[in-house]
Enzyme design. Sequence first.
Site, short mmCIF file in Angstrom:
data_model
loop_
_atom_site.label_atom_id
_atom_site.label_comp_id
_atom_site.label_asym_id
_atom_site.label_seq_id
_atom_site.Cartn_x
_atom_site.Cartn_y
_atom_site.Cartn_z
N GLN A 53 -4.42 -1.65 9.46
CA GLN A 53 -4.62 -2.84 8.94
C GLN A 53 -4.77 -3.95 9.76
OE1 GLN A 53 -3.21 -3.68 5.71
NE2 GLN A 53 -3.97 -5.66 6.03
N LYS A 101 0.94 -1.13 -0.15
CA LYS A 101 0.08 0.03 -0.13
C LYS A 101 0.80 1.20 -0.03
CE LYS A 101 -3.72 -2.40 2.24
NZ LYS A 101 -4.47 -2.98 3.34
N ASP A 161 -10.88 2.70 4.03
CA ASP A 161 -11.26 1.27 3.91
C ASP A 161 -12.82 1.26 3.69
OD1 ASP A 161 -9.56 -0.58 3.66
OD2 ASP A 161 -9.37 -0.74 6.01
#
Length: 277
Positions: A92, A48, A115
């Site tokens: 994460q 990422k 997200d």
Amino acid sequence: MNIIDGKQIAQNLRASIKLKVDTLDRKPGLAVILVGNDPASAAYVRNKDNACKEVGFYSEKINKPVNTTQAELLSEIERLNNSDKIDGILVQLPLPKHLDTNSVIEAISPKKDVDGFHSENIGKLMQNKPFLRPCTPKGVMTMLEATGVDLVGKNCVVVGASNIVGRPMACELLNAQATVTICNSKTKNLSTKLKQADIVVVAVGIAKMIQGDWIKPGAIVIDVGINRLDNGRLVGDVDFEFVKRVVGWITPVPGGVGPMTIATLLENTLTAYEAKI
Ligand code: NDP
């Protein structure tokens, strides 16, 4: 049979994001927080971070020790919520067991929730007034768009009902005016349901679970699953060698949904940036 080339579609998406970023004075900023040192999570975070750099984003990679407390993590999120340089925040998952994942997600400002897991963003998706949409299902929608197939009125079966893939995926398809069936581990006669589907999206986590004779000829099959076999090979939830013989379109693993998830994260960060200015 056509392959939906996620790698290529993701590359095109990243290129179009980079073109836009090149014209901006302040660069969109993404912060990725990793708690602990799980190797798979660390690899995702590295990917990422690299993707951010490639499109010219400002990026912060924050590594917290495995014994980070809930209060310390929430205070880091608060700092990022208030940072002018940061447009998107991603924690994460999975988090170490002593941390409460749900309250961590809810602590992220919905405006920076790239997200798309915050209840406010999930609620907006449910109401068909989406803002930041969960990356994997949104990436799948971009792949379906690339086939040129009209989704309106199509029979879709989503196998898997997790908060991060299956449920928002079903919602995306419903928002596109498809007719959606969502299946879980208790579903009876899964193969009969799949046989009726024009579009199948599988996100379960069982290697090669979906068989060739479960699929309607000409269907579109999207394989979200990522499973590592004992020999180290990565495979999806679909028995690709057999299923590919009957489908109209299929995504490979690797090189299908995976690259789209990261490209969509960048797209979401740009959306959050644009909403802020
Ligand atoms: P979860 O384990 O959270 O959810 C799995 C879902 O599958 C559950 O809803 C479960 O049902 C359902 N399920 C389990 N067994 C069956 C069965 N026999 N028949 C039908 N449904 C079943 O997984 P995730 O959604 O997080 O991930 C799914 C897969 O997708 C994994 O392989 C993961 O690695 C991959 N993934 C890939 C991404 C990418 O970018 N390509 C991103 C995210 C995930 P129930 O609700 O009843 O338990």
